[in-house]
Scaffold this active site. Structure first.
Site, PDB file in Angstrom:
ATOM      1  N   ARG A  51       0.704  -1.199  -0.366  1.00 18.96           N
ATOM      2  CA  ARG A  51      -0.283  -0.133  -0.122  1.00 18.96           C
ATOM      3  C   ARG A  51       0.902   0.758   0.147  1.00 18.96           C
ATOM      4  NH1 ARG A  51      -3.132  -4.076   1.560  1.00 18.96           N
ATOM      5  NH2 ARG A  51      -1.259  -4.459   2.227  1.00 18.96           N
ATOM      6  N   THR A  52       1.836   1.397   1.042  1.00 14.61           N
ATOM      7  CA  THR A  52       1.932   2.247   1.280  1.00 14.61           C
ATOM      8  C   THR A  52       3.225   2.609  -0.185  1.00 14.61           C
ATOM      9  OG1 THR A  52       2.728   1.977   3.529  1.00 14.61           O
ATOM     10  CG2 THR A  52       4.104   3.844   2.802  1.00 14.61           C
ATOM     11  N   LYS A  79      26.937  -3.957   0.040  1.00 16.13           N
ATOM     12  CA  LYS A  79      28.482  -3.926   0.123  1.00 16.13           C
ATOM     13  C   LYS A  79      28.704  -3.369   1.859  1.00 16.13           C
ATOM     14  CE  LYS A  79      28.808  -2.797  -4.024  1.00 16.13           C
ATOM     15  NZ  LYS A  79      29.038  -1.726  -5.368  1.00 16.13           N
ATOM     16  N   ARG A 101      11.520   3.311   4.084  1.00 17.49           N
ATOM     17  CA  ARG A 101      10.831   2.218   4.957  1.00 17.49           C
ATOM     18  C   ARG A 101      11.938   1.627   5.659  1.00 17.49           C
ATOM     19  NH1 ARG A 101       5.645  -1.166   5.051  1.00 17.49           N
ATOM     20  NH2 ARG A 101       4.738   0.931   5.118  1.00 17.49           N
ATOM     21  N   HIS A 130       4.320   6.131  11.720  1.00 13.35           N
ATOM     22  CA  HIS A 130       3.898   5.383  10.215  1.00 13.35           C
ATOM     23  C   HIS A 130       3.033   6.733   9.959  1.00 13.35           C
ATOM     24  CE1 HIS A 130       2.748   3.928   6.835  1.00 13.35           C
ATOM     25  NE2 HIS A 130       2.323   2.651   7.380  1.00 13.35           N
TER      26      HIS A 130
END
Ligand code: CP
Length: 301
Positions: A51-52, A79, A101, A130
């Protein structure tokens, strides 16, 4: 200077209202000129998202932005490059906004100890915050009820692992909404309970104007905290029996993804009281408003 979005707690009620108003503008005016034409944005998702991630991408494209989707698995983070060096690299090559995120809130918090030219928008940080989910939740509630003062929102379920509850506690209370919490004793959170009382499940469902169910976040549990889906649903889930005691005008929300048959009975996801898919649609308008704000607010295209 860019306007970052870290969490709802950094937003005054006026700023929250401005974002909601602008989201409402976009909901009604998607055909208007694109104000962020040609601006580069990178989406960095170090944790899974449907969704986000995609509603940000749709919002970015609707605003006319050039969208770069960062592939974590083939990036130089594998890396050992740090998050701040990754962000500074993107900034150096012309990226003007970053949507991120991350599982570790500290990684995101650390970014703000540096002077950044690009705007950083938190798209979900561990169990900490959030903010765009909280904004779209508030938008959905306001759209449905109008005046929010005195409404009661019951947030039910896995409180201890939820970033949604933390961001929501601030923004809902800023609008005069009473928040109550409920769920299994093993998933209670004392920090959240300093801001909202814990109420037994059936009482919470009876009192609430909004029943906001939370997913059991098994990926964040290090031990089994319940016996099984049927057991959880009957004790702490929204069943058809519990639906009967909800207020006539009350609604059901859920940030999703939904575990059908665990925190909510399978068929209740599409019940007329459920606004779960409407929340997702509203997420695009909210994210358009948040992206515009990152570039200084309303810009005439
Ligand atoms: N509600 C939410 O953040 O969903 P995703 O994890 O799919 O983005």
């Amino acid at each position: 200077m860019p306007t970052h979005l870290i969490d709802t707690i950094d937003l005054s009620k006026t700023e929250l209202e401005e974002i909601l108003e602008r989201a409402a503008y976009w909901e009604a005016n998607l055909d208007q000129p694109q104000p962020l034409q040609g601006k580069f944005v990178a989406n960095l998702f170090f944790e899974p998202s449907t969704r986000t991630r995609f509603s940000f991408e749709v919002a970015e494209k609707r605003l006319g932005m050039q969208v770069l989707n960062f592939q974590t698995a083939v990036s130089s983070t594998t890396k050992g490059e740090s998050l701040i060096d990754t962000v500074k690299t993107l900034e150096a090559i012309g990226v003007e906004a970053i949507v991120i995120r991350h599982r570790e809130p500290q990684e995101i918090k650390e970014l703000f100890n540096h002077s950044l030219q690009c705007a950083v928008i938190n798209a979900g940080a561990g169990k900490w915050a959030h903010p765009t989910q909280a904004l779209l939740d508030l938008y959905t509630i306001k759209k449905y009820f109008g005046n929010c003062q005195g409404l009661c929102v019951a947030i039910v379920g896995d409180i201890s692992h939820s970033r949604v509850v933390r961001s929501n506690l601030w923004s809902l209370r800023a609008f005069g909404i009473d928040v109550i919490l409920s769920g299994p004793p093993s998933m209670r959170d004392l920090e959240c309970e300093q801001l909202a009382p814990y109420v037994p499940m059936d009482e919470a469902i009876r009192q609430a104007d909004v029943v906001m169910m939370l997913r059991v976040q098994l990926e964040r549990h290090d031990q089994q905290l319940f016996q099984g889906a049927d057991d959880y649903l009957s004790q702490y889930g929204l069943t058809t029996e519990r639906l009967q005691v909800m207020k006539p005008e009350s609604i059901i929300m859920h940030p999703a993804p939904v575990n059908r048959g665990v925190e909510i009975a399978h068929d209740l996801v599409e019940h007329p009281k459920s606004k779960i898919f409407e929340q997702m649609s509203n997420g695009v308008f909210i994210r358009m408003a948040v992206l515009e704000r990152a570039f200084g607010g309303i810009i005439n295209a």
